[in-house]
Write an enzyme that holds these catalytic residues in place. Structure first.
Site, PDB file in Angstrom:
ATOM      1  N   GLU A   1      54.356  64.685  53.819  1.00  0.00           N
ATOM      2  CA  GLU A   1      55.889  65.058  53.916  1.00  0.00           C
ATOM      3  C   GLU A   1      56.086  66.733  54.139  1.00  0.00           C
ATOM      4  O   GLU A   1      56.828  67.161  54.605  1.00  0.00           O
ATOM      5  CB  GLU A   1      56.498  64.599  52.489  1.00  0.00           C
ATOM      6  CG  GLU A   1      56.503  63.011  52.626  1.00  0.00           C
ATOM      7  CD  GLU A   1      56.535  62.353  51.335  1.00  0.00           C
ATOM      8  OE1 GLU A   1      56.697  62.756  50.348  1.00  0.00           O
ATOM      9  OE2 GLU A   1      56.212  60.679  51.303  1.00  0.00           O
TER      10      GLU A   1
ATOM     11  N   GLY B   1      52.418  56.918  45.488  1.00  0.00           N
ATOM     12  CA  GLY B   1      53.781  57.089  45.261  1.00  0.00           C
ATOM     13  C   GLY B   1      54.551  56.171  44.503  1.00  0.00           C
ATOM     14  O   GLY B   1      54.813  56.013  43.361  1.00  0.00           O
ATOM     15  N   GLY B   2      55.269  55.423  45.152  1.00  0.00           N
ATOM     16  CA  GLY B   2      56.499  54.258  44.834  1.00  0.00           C
ATOM     17  C   GLY B   2      55.807  53.732  43.524  1.00  0.00           C
ATOM     18  O   GLY B   2      56.516  53.500  42.637  1.00  0.00           O
TER      19      GLY B   2
ATOM     20  N   GLU C   1      45.565  59.625  53.638  1.00  0.00           N
ATOM     21  CA  GLU C   1      46.892  59.083  53.482  1.00  0.00           C
ATOM     22  C   GLU C   1      47.433  58.653  54.812  1.00  0.00           C
ATOM     23  O   GLU C   1      47.885  59.724  55.512  1.00  0.00           O
ATOM     24  CB  GLU C   1      47.934  59.748  52.848  1.00  0.00           C
ATOM     25  CG  GLU C   1      47.583  60.031  51.256  1.00  0.00           C
ATOM     26  CD  GLU C   1      48.754  60.478  50.381  1.00  0.00           C
ATOM     27  OE1 GLU C   1      48.850  59.605  49.512  1.00  0.00           O
ATOM     28  OE2 GLU C   1      49.636  61.458  50.765  1.00  0.00           O
TER      29      GLU C   1
ATOM     30  N   GLY D   1      55.032  54.582  52.021  1.00  0.00           N
ATOM     31  CA  GLY D   1      56.174  54.305  51.618  1.00  0.00           C
ATOM     32  C   GLY D   1      56.775  52.977  52.355  1.00  0.00           C
ATOM     33  O   GLY D   1      57.799  52.657  52.472  1.00  0.00           O
TER      34      GLY D   1
ATOM     35  N   SER E   1      50.992  53.303  50.061  1.00  0.00           N
ATOM     36  CA  SER E   1      51.146  51.830  49.963  1.00  0.00           C
ATOM     37  C   SER E   1      50.302  51.021  48.787  1.00  0.00           C
ATOM     38  O   SER E   1      49.994  50.059  48.806  1.00  0.00           O
ATOM     39  CB  SER E   1      51.905  50.873  50.688  1.00  0.00           C
ATOM     40  OG  SER E   1      53.145  51.333  51.434  1.00  0.00           O
TER      41      SER E   1
ATOM     42  N   TRP F   1      54.884  61.774  42.304  1.00  0.00           N
ATOM     43  CA  TRP F   1      56.356  61.143  41.900  1.00  0.00           C
ATOM     44  C   TRP F   1      57.259  61.741  42.851  1.00  0.00           C
ATOM     45  O   TRP F   1      58.469  61.337  42.903  1.00  0.00           O
ATOM     46  CB  TRP F   1      56.620  61.767  40.362  1.00  0.00           C
ATOM     47  CG  TRP F   1      56.008  61.100  39.204  1.00  0.00           C
ATOM     48  CD1 TRP F   1      55.044  60.291  39.196  1.00  0.00           C
ATOM     49  CD2 TRP F   1      56.262  61.311  37.883  1.00  0.00           C
ATOM     50  NE1 TRP F   1      54.596  60.042  38.157  1.00  0.00           N
ATOM     51  CE2 TRP F   1      55.258  60.756  37.201  1.00  0.00           C
ATOM     52  CE3 TRP F   1      57.216  62.197  36.893  1.00  0.00           C
ATOM     53  CZ2 TRP F   1      55.303  60.729  35.524  1.00  0.00           C
ATOM     54  CZ3 TRP F   1      57.228  62.074  35.876  1.00  0.00           C
ATOM     55  CH2 TRP F   1      56.116  61.571  35.139  1.00  0.00           C
TER      56      TRP F   1
END
Ligand code: 13P
Length: 250
Positions: free
Chosen positions: A97, A234-235, A167, A173, A213, A10
């Protein structure tokens, strides 16, 4: 047989209330998950509330990061034992990140990974190249280097509790996912590296997730690749309908 792991990262999204709402919606329409594992990794602040909600359900709980010390004067850090205490089974380490924004090195990530294992958490080690590295033909070397450094000092039996997530940073993203063939090729390279570091039988048991993605409309093809054993999302994990569709990949 490797049981696929579908995980939602998240990131820095969702209050406690929003997280509870999302998990309630997931539980409502989860369907049959006997042949797959489902995991959510909310922000630290929502772990306690979600841990109660997820008890006796098929959805597991994970943290997005973890520190390597058990306790002490480490302002802002969270210890592996604290994550176990709050009900986490998994912890992500080495997310791009964390590497890029927080400047985490392979060495730091390795310490976190070993501390997670020692505390009985299952680490998800994230690896992946940035765009200029791919363009320069260095993607494999970068990823293999991250896998080797991340797993330094990890025994074969500990590896069995570890998940790798490939990843590619340029796919995170951006909506620009790796092609299933490119992802498969890198996953096969990672598995080959595990076989070299340990042995083939051990490597064959390790789950390698793809992230970057992943969406309802590309998950089926990605998951049909022989060395793709799950997704780190993620998103699309922030909304119940899209994450449910990804969980229910065919
Ligand atoms: P997106 O699915 O938003 O690209 O994020 C992937 C990711 O970083 C999961 O850890």
């Amino acid at each position: 047989m490797r049981k696929p792991l579908i995980a939602g990262n998240w990131k820095m999204y969702k209050t406690v209330g929003e997280g509870v709402e999302l998990v309630e919606a997931l539980l409502r329409d989860l369907g049959d998950t006997h042949d797959r594992e489902v995991l959510v990794c909310p922000p630290y602040t929502a772990l306690h509330a979600l841990s109660s909600l997820l008890q006796e359900t098929p959805i597991m709980l994970g943290a997005q990061d973890v520190f390597y010390e058990a306790q002490g004067a480490f302002t802002g850090a969270i210890a592996p034992g604290m994550l176990k205490d709050v009900g986490c089974q998994y912890a992500i380490v080495g997310h791009s990140e964390r590497r890029q924004i927080f400047g985490e090195s392979d060495e730091l990530i390795n310490r976190k990974l070993r501390a997670a294992l020692a505390a009985g958490l299952r680490p998800i080690l994230c690896v992946g190249e940035i765009k200029p590295q791919r363009d320069a033909g260095q993607a494999e070397a970068v990823v293999v280097g991250q896998v080797k450094a991340g797993l330094a000092g990890v025994s074969a039996s500990e590896l069995l509790n570890t998940v790798i997530a490939y990843e590619p940073v340029w796919a995170i993203g951006t909506g620009d996912t790796a092609t299933p063939a490119d992802a498969q090729a890198m996953h096969a390279t990672i598995r080959g590296t595990l076989a070299e570091l340990y042995d083939q039988a051990t490597a064959d048991q390790i789950r390698i997730q793809y992230g970057g993605s992943v969406k309802p409309d590309n998950v089926d093809e990605l998951m049909s690749q022989p060395d793709i054993d799950g997704a780190l999302v993620g998103g699309a994990s922030l909304k119940a309908d899209s994450f449910l569709r990804i969980i229910q990949f065919r």
